[in-house]
Motif scaffolding. Structure first.
Motif, short mmCIF file in Angstrom:
data_model
loop_
_atom_site.label_atom_id
_atom_site.label_comp_id
_atom_site.label_asym_id
_atom_site.label_seq_id
_atom_site.Cartn_x
_atom_site.Cartn_y
_atom_site.Cartn_z
N MET A 1 10.49 37.71 14.27
CA MET A 1 10.99 36.39 13.94
C MET A 1 10.83 35.48 15.14
O MET A 1 11.18 35.83 16.25
N THR A 2 10.29 34.32 14.94
CA THR A 2 10.17 33.35 16.02
C THR A 2 10.91 32.08 15.64
O THR A 2 11.12 31.79 14.47
N THR A 3 11.31 31.35 16.64
CA THR A 3 12.03 30.12 16.42
C THR A 3 11.74 29.15 17.54
O THR A 3 11.37 29.56 18.63
N LYS A 4 11.89 27.85 17.29
CA LYS A 4 11.65 26.85 18.32
C LYS A 4 12.81 26.78 19.30
O LYS A 4 12.64 26.48 20.46
N GLN A 5 14.02 27.07 18.82
CA GLN A 5 15.20 27.08 19.67
C GLN A 5 15.37 28.49 20.25
O GLN A 5 15.21 29.48 19.53
N ALA A 6 15.69 28.58 21.52
CA ALA A 6 15.86 29.89 22.15
C ALA A 6 16.99 30.67 21.49
O ALA A 6 18.03 30.11 21.15
N ILE A 7 16.77 31.95 21.32
CA ILE A 7 17.77 32.84 20.75
C ILE A 7 18.63 33.34 21.90
O ILE A 7 18.14 34.05 22.78
N PRO A 8 19.91 32.96 21.94
CA PRO A 8 20.76 33.39 23.05
C PRO A 8 20.92 34.91 23.09
O PRO A 8 21.10 35.54 22.05
N ASN A 9 20.80 35.47 24.29
CA ASN A 9 20.94 36.91 24.42
C ASN A 9 21.37 37.28 25.84
O ASN A 9 21.35 36.45 26.74
N MET A 10 21.72 38.53 25.99
CA MET A 10 22.17 39.06 27.28
C MET A 10 21.19 40.12 27.81
O MET A 10 21.55 40.94 28.64
N LEU A 11 19.97 40.10 27.33
CA LEU A 11 19.01 41.14 27.68
C LEU A 11 18.72 41.19 29.19
O LEU A 11 18.73 42.27 29.80
N ARG A 12 18.45 40.04 29.78
CA ARG A 12 18.15 40.01 31.21
C ARG A 12 19.35 40.49 32.01
O ARG A 12 19.21 41.27 32.96
N TRP A 40 11.48 38.38 24.67
CA TRP A 40 12.83 38.71 24.17
C TRP A 40 13.88 38.09 25.07
O TRP A 40 14.82 37.47 24.60
N GLU A 41 13.72 38.27 26.39
CA GLU A 41 14.71 37.76 27.34
C GLU A 41 14.79 36.24 27.33
O GLU A 41 15.86 35.67 27.52
N LYS A 42 13.66 35.58 27.11
CA LYS A 42 13.65 34.11 27.06
C LYS A 42 14.12 33.58 25.71
O LYS A 42 14.25 32.38 25.53
N GLY A 43 14.34 34.48 24.77
CA GLY A 43 14.83 34.08 23.46
C GLY A 43 13.75 33.49 22.57
O GLY A 43 14.04 32.79 21.61
N LYS A 44 12.50 33.80 22.87
CA LYS A 44 11.39 33.31 22.04
C LYS A 44 11.23 34.12 20.77
O LYS A 44 10.82 33.60 19.74
N THR A 45 11.51 35.42 20.85
CA THR A 45 11.39 36.32 19.71
C THR A 45 12.50 37.37 19.77
O THR A 45 13.12 37.57 20.81
N PHE A 46 12.72 38.03 18.64
CA PHE A 46 13.65 39.16 18.56
C PHE A 46 12.85 40.45 18.76
O PHE A 46 11.72 40.54 18.29
N PRO A 47 13.48 41.46 19.35
CA PRO A 47 12.82 42.76 19.36
C PRO A 47 12.87 43.37 17.96
O PRO A 47 13.77 43.05 17.17
N HIS A 48 11.92 44.21 17.65
CA HIS A 48 11.92 44.98 16.41
C HIS A 48 13.22 45.80 16.41
O HIS A 48 13.75 46.17 17.47
N LEU A 49 13.74 46.10 15.25
CA LEU A 49 15.01 46.81 15.13
C LEU A 49 15.03 48.10 15.96
O LEU A 49 16.02 48.39 16.66
#
Length: 81
Positions: A1-12, A40-49
């Protein structure tokens, strides 16, 4: 899944807390480059499940904590379902 708005995450945050570099994470997940980790860390895409659960194990945190803000948004929109 991709989106124009960054997906907030705590990966980094959790990667750094685990003392790992992106290249270390990529190697553990069987990836040949760090491109996906970066996206993933920049919130550009989600990791696969499957990769989300692998990250959860690697960082020793529940998967929902990796995307805590996103998870809370989903909880709010679902109400008491």
């Amino acid at each position: 899944m991709t989106t124009k708005q960054a997906i907030p995450n705590m990966l980094r945050f959790y990667r750094k807390q685990a003392g790992l570099r992106q290249v270390d994470v990529a190697a553990r997940l069987g990836l040949t480059s760090t491109d996906r980790i970066s996206h993933w860390e920049k919130g550009k895409t989600f990791p696969h499940l499957v990769n989300l659960f692998k990250l959860s194990v690697l960082y020793k945190v529940p998967a929902q904590e990796l995307y805590e803000e996103f998870f809370k948004t989903i909880q709010e929109t679902m109400g008491d379902a």
